[in-house]
Design a protein around this motif. Sequence first.
Motif, PDB file in Angstrom:
ATOM      1  N   LEU A 152       0.975  -1.096   0.093  1.00  0.00           N
ATOM      2  CA  LEU A 152       0.025   0.036   0.108  1.00  0.00           C
ATOM      3  C   LEU A 152       0.850   1.339  -0.023  1.00  0.00           C
ATOM      4  CD1 LEU A 152      -2.381  -1.911   0.817  1.00  0.00           C
ATOM      5  CD2 LEU A 152      -3.114  -0.361   2.393  1.00  0.00           C
ATOM      6  N   PRO A 153       0.565   2.108  -0.982  1.00  0.00           N
ATOM      7  CA  PRO A 153       1.212   3.419  -0.774  1.00  0.00           C
ATOM      8  C   PRO A 153       1.221   4.195   0.707  1.00  0.00           C
ATOM      9  CG  PRO A 153       0.024   3.266  -2.706  1.00  0.00           C
ATOM     10  CD  PRO A 153      -0.430   2.285  -2.026  1.00  0.00           C
ATOM     11  N   LYS A 154       2.023   4.855   1.066  1.00  0.00           N
ATOM     12  CA  LYS A 154       2.067   5.431   2.385  1.00  0.00           C
ATOM     13  C   LYS A 154       0.984   6.437   2.442  1.00  0.00           C
ATOM     14  CE  LYS A 154       4.847   8.271   5.638  1.00  0.00           C
ATOM     15  NZ  LYS A 154       6.080   8.716   5.944  1.00  0.00           N
ATOM     16  N   ASP A 155       0.709   7.155   1.703  1.00  0.00           N
ATOM     17  CA  ASP A 155      -0.618   8.001   1.636  1.00  0.00           C
ATOM     18  C   ASP A 155      -1.916   7.462   1.797  1.00  0.00           C
ATOM     19  OD1 ASP A 155      -0.242   7.301  -1.101  1.00  0.00           O
ATOM     20  OD2 ASP A 155      -1.331   9.102  -1.812  1.00  0.00           O
ATOM     21  N   VAL A 156      -1.978   6.069   0.913  1.00  0.00           N
ATOM     22  CA  VAL A 156      -3.195   5.588   1.178  1.00  0.00           C
ATOM     23  C   VAL A 156      -3.263   4.988   2.537  1.00  0.00           C
ATOM     24  CG1 VAL A 156      -4.394   3.604   0.570  1.00  0.00           C
ATOM     25  CG2 VAL A 156      -3.239   4.871  -1.235  1.00  0.00           C
ATOM     26  N   PHE A 157      -2.340   4.342   2.932  1.00  0.00           N
ATOM     27  CA  PHE A 157      -2.376   3.972   4.528  1.00  0.00           C
ATOM     28  C   PHE A 157      -2.634   5.036   5.346  1.00  0.00           C
ATOM     29  CE2 PHE A 157      -1.199   2.462   8.770  1.00  0.00           C
ATOM     30  CZ  PHE A 157      -2.068   1.326   8.810  1.00  0.00           C
ATOM     31  N   VAL A 158      -2.069   6.350   5.121  1.00  0.00           N
ATOM     32  CA  VAL A 158      -2.468   7.568   6.223  1.00  0.00           C
ATOM     33  C   VAL A 158      -3.530   7.892   6.075  1.00  0.00           C
ATOM     34  CG1 VAL A 158      -1.812  10.065   6.294  1.00  0.00           C
ATOM     35  CG2 VAL A 158       0.027   8.537   6.106  1.00  0.00           C
ATOM     36  N   GLU A 159      -4.442   7.830   4.803  1.00  0.00           N
ATOM     37  CA  GLU A 159      -5.889   8.059   4.541  1.00  0.00           C
ATOM     38  C   GLU A 159      -6.737   7.123   5.535  1.00  0.00           C
ATOM     39  OE1 GLU A 159      -8.019   9.018   1.194  1.00  0.00           O
ATOM     40  OE2 GLU A 159      -6.260   9.623   0.404  1.00  0.00           O
ATOM     41  N   LEU A 160      -6.314   5.550   5.690  1.00  0.00           N
ATOM     42  CA  LEU A 160      -6.899   4.741   6.516  1.00  0.00           C
ATOM     43  C   LEU A 160      -6.792   4.928   7.972  1.00  0.00           C
ATOM     44  CD1 LEU A 160      -5.924   1.408   4.573  1.00  0.00           C
ATOM     45  CD2 LEU A 160      -7.933   2.860   4.187  1.00  0.00           C
ATOM     46  N   ALA A 166     -11.020   9.736  12.747  1.00  0.00           N
ATOM     47  CA  ALA A 166     -12.244  10.251  12.672  1.00  0.00           C
ATOM     48  C   ALA A 166     -13.392   9.828  13.295  1.00  0.00           C
ATOM     49  CB  ALA A 166     -12.708  10.727  10.973  1.00  0.00           C
ATOM     50  N   GLU A 167     -13.358   8.396  13.514  1.00  0.00           N
ATOM     51  CA  GLU A 167     -14.573   7.924  14.441  1.00  0.00           C
ATOM     52  C   GLU A 167     -14.028   7.472  15.870  1.00  0.00           C
ATOM     53  OE1 GLU A 167     -17.563   7.411  13.282  1.00  0.00           O
ATOM     54  OE2 GLU A 167     -17.077   8.467  11.418  1.00  0.00           O
ATOM     55  N   GLY A 168     -12.916   7.881  16.209  1.00  0.00           N
ATOM     56  CA  GLY A 168     -12.578   7.947  17.673  1.00  0.00           C
ATOM     57  C   GLY A 168     -11.721   6.678  17.781  1.00  0.00           C
ATOM     58  N   ALA A 169     -11.138   6.068  16.793  1.00  0.00           N
ATOM     59  CA  ALA A 169     -10.421   4.822  16.827  1.00  0.00           C
ATOM     60  C   ALA A 169      -8.977   4.995  16.418  1.00  0.00           C
ATOM     61  CB  ALA A 169     -11.006   3.490  16.422  1.00  0.00           C
ATOM     62  N   THR A 170      -7.909   4.041  16.852  1.00  0.00           N
ATOM     63  CA  THR A 170      -6.756   4.053  16.195  1.00  0.00           C
ATOM     64  C   THR A 170      -6.244   2.882  15.305  1.00  0.00           C
ATOM     65  OG1 THR A 170      -6.081   5.359  18.109  1.00  0.00           O
ATOM     66  CG2 THR A 170      -4.233   4.338  16.942  1.00  0.00           C
ATOM     67  N   LEU A 171      -5.817   3.237  13.986  1.00  0.00           N
ATOM     68  CA  LEU A 171      -5.263   2.396  13.273  1.00  0.00           C
ATOM     69  C   LEU A 171      -3.872   2.109  13.293  1.00  0.00           C
ATOM     70  CD1 LEU A 171      -6.557  -0.047  11.210  1.00  0.00           C
ATOM     71  CD2 LEU A 171      -6.114   1.436   9.644  1.00  0.00           C
ATOM     72  N   VAL A 172      -3.210   0.815  13.466  1.00  0.00           N
ATOM     73  CA  VAL A 172      -1.745   0.986  13.563  1.00  0.00           C
ATOM     74  C   VAL A 172      -1.293  -0.304  12.524  1.00  0.00           C
ATOM     75  CG1 VAL A 172       0.299   0.380  14.969  1.00  0.00           C
ATOM     76  CG2 VAL A 172      -1.679   1.724  15.630  1.00  0.00           C
ATOM     77  N   LEU A 173      -0.261   0.194  11.911  1.00  0.00           N
ATOM     78  CA  LEU A 173       0.261  -0.766  10.828  1.00  0.00           C
ATOM     79  C   LEU A 173       1.181  -1.732  11.607  1.00  0.00           C
ATOM     80  CD1 LEU A 173       0.607  -2.112   7.947  1.00  0.00           C
ATOM     81  CD2 LEU A 173       2.446  -0.616   7.590  1.00  0.00           C
ATOM     82  N   VAL A 174       0.877  -3.048  11.654  1.00  0.00           N
ATOM     83  CA  VAL A 174       1.860  -4.087  12.327  1.00  0.00           C
ATOM     84  C   VAL A 174       2.836  -4.475  11.306  1.00  0.00           C
ATOM     85  CG1 VAL A 174       1.633  -6.087  13.792  1.00  0.00           C
ATOM     86  CG2 VAL A 174      -0.159  -4.679  13.641  1.00  0.00           C
ATOM     87  N   LYS A 175       3.931  -4.564  11.660  1.00  0.00           N
ATOM     88  CA  LYS A 175       5.165  -4.685  10.716  1.00  0.00           C
ATOM     89  C   LYS A 175       6.250  -5.704  11.377  1.00  0.00           C
ATOM     90  CE  LYS A 175       6.025  -0.300  10.311  1.00  0.00           C
ATOM     91  NZ  LYS A 175       6.823   0.832   9.871  1.00  0.00           N
TER      92      LYS A 175
END
Length: 344
Positions: A152-160, A166-175
């Motif tokens: 995934l391009p970095k800017d796409v994951f940043v949008e995710l 925006a909904e009060g949650a946190t999304l983190v990439l696990v690497k």
Amino acid sequence: MTDTGASPAPPDPGSLAARRLPFATPGGVSRTVNAAGAAPSVHNTQPWRFHRVDDATMELYADLDRLLAVTDPMGRGLGISCGAALFNLRLAVRMTGHDAQVTALPDPAARPDLLATVRATPGEPPDQDERLMYDMIPHRRTNRFPFDDRRLPKDVFVELVHAAHAEGATLVLVKGRTARRVLDMIGTADDTLAAEESYRAELATWTDPSRRLDGVPEHAFGPRPRDGRLPMRDFSLRGAARPSADFEADPQVAALFTRGDGPLDWLRAGQALQRVLLTATAHGVAASLFSQPLDLRPAQHHGEQAGPLGHVQMLARFGYGPPVPRVPRRSVFEVLDPVEVPGG
């Protein structure tokens, strides 16, 4: 969590239909409930009901008859599923040029199954991002097939990430090694579940070929990973014949967190998850979901602080995969009290 159905096109916010309150006509009710019902849900149980209160107000209820008693006894997965439906309902209201004022769990003591009241209030026309997300509702899928090796391009994951925030949650990439440990943990949990007769019986109920309006059909199972390194949930219950395939060598896995771990947090997680999934769909990104370790989370751990980011509510795999067909959906009249349809 599983697949989607179609949602009708929104009215033009400048038209007479758009200026009407969203639940004032049979068409308006059908449009919004169809959109809500296209949300993903655990095993495609579609565990929701809707009650039209008046022209401006809709209630969302948990359908407790569809609770997975073995894998989801506390209703966490049910709450996340209904949260995803709530987000779609909010989007459908926005398409009419109204704001969606949500009261979550308005009466938890007397009506714990009443998850949210949505009231339409005067608002601005939907913006471009809202329109795009709404347009993605019929195209979002749960994709259990192999993805290619594109990152995934970095800017796409940043949008995710921004979508979850925006909904009060946190999304983190696990690497890296952490991702491998997470995948191993999912695999161990899946093996533990599959060894339980009660789990196999519950899964068989929701994968029965005779189901036509819900459940996971065979075409959505996906192949078995040939090397077994990617722990996709085995809907065919291990023993059944099923094709195998090579999956991506380095899956892109992310974790969705909420600060707390109760019914309000599960609704929040579901709304965040659906916003993330629709944003991913808009970028041509496929997703599949993992909840097996969370299915095994003991009840005594409920409410405890899990770490600096809070509690993991869902694990997701993102990438670029083949198109997949939709799964079945219940009709409006199966999820909405029929006496409440105006003009019906």
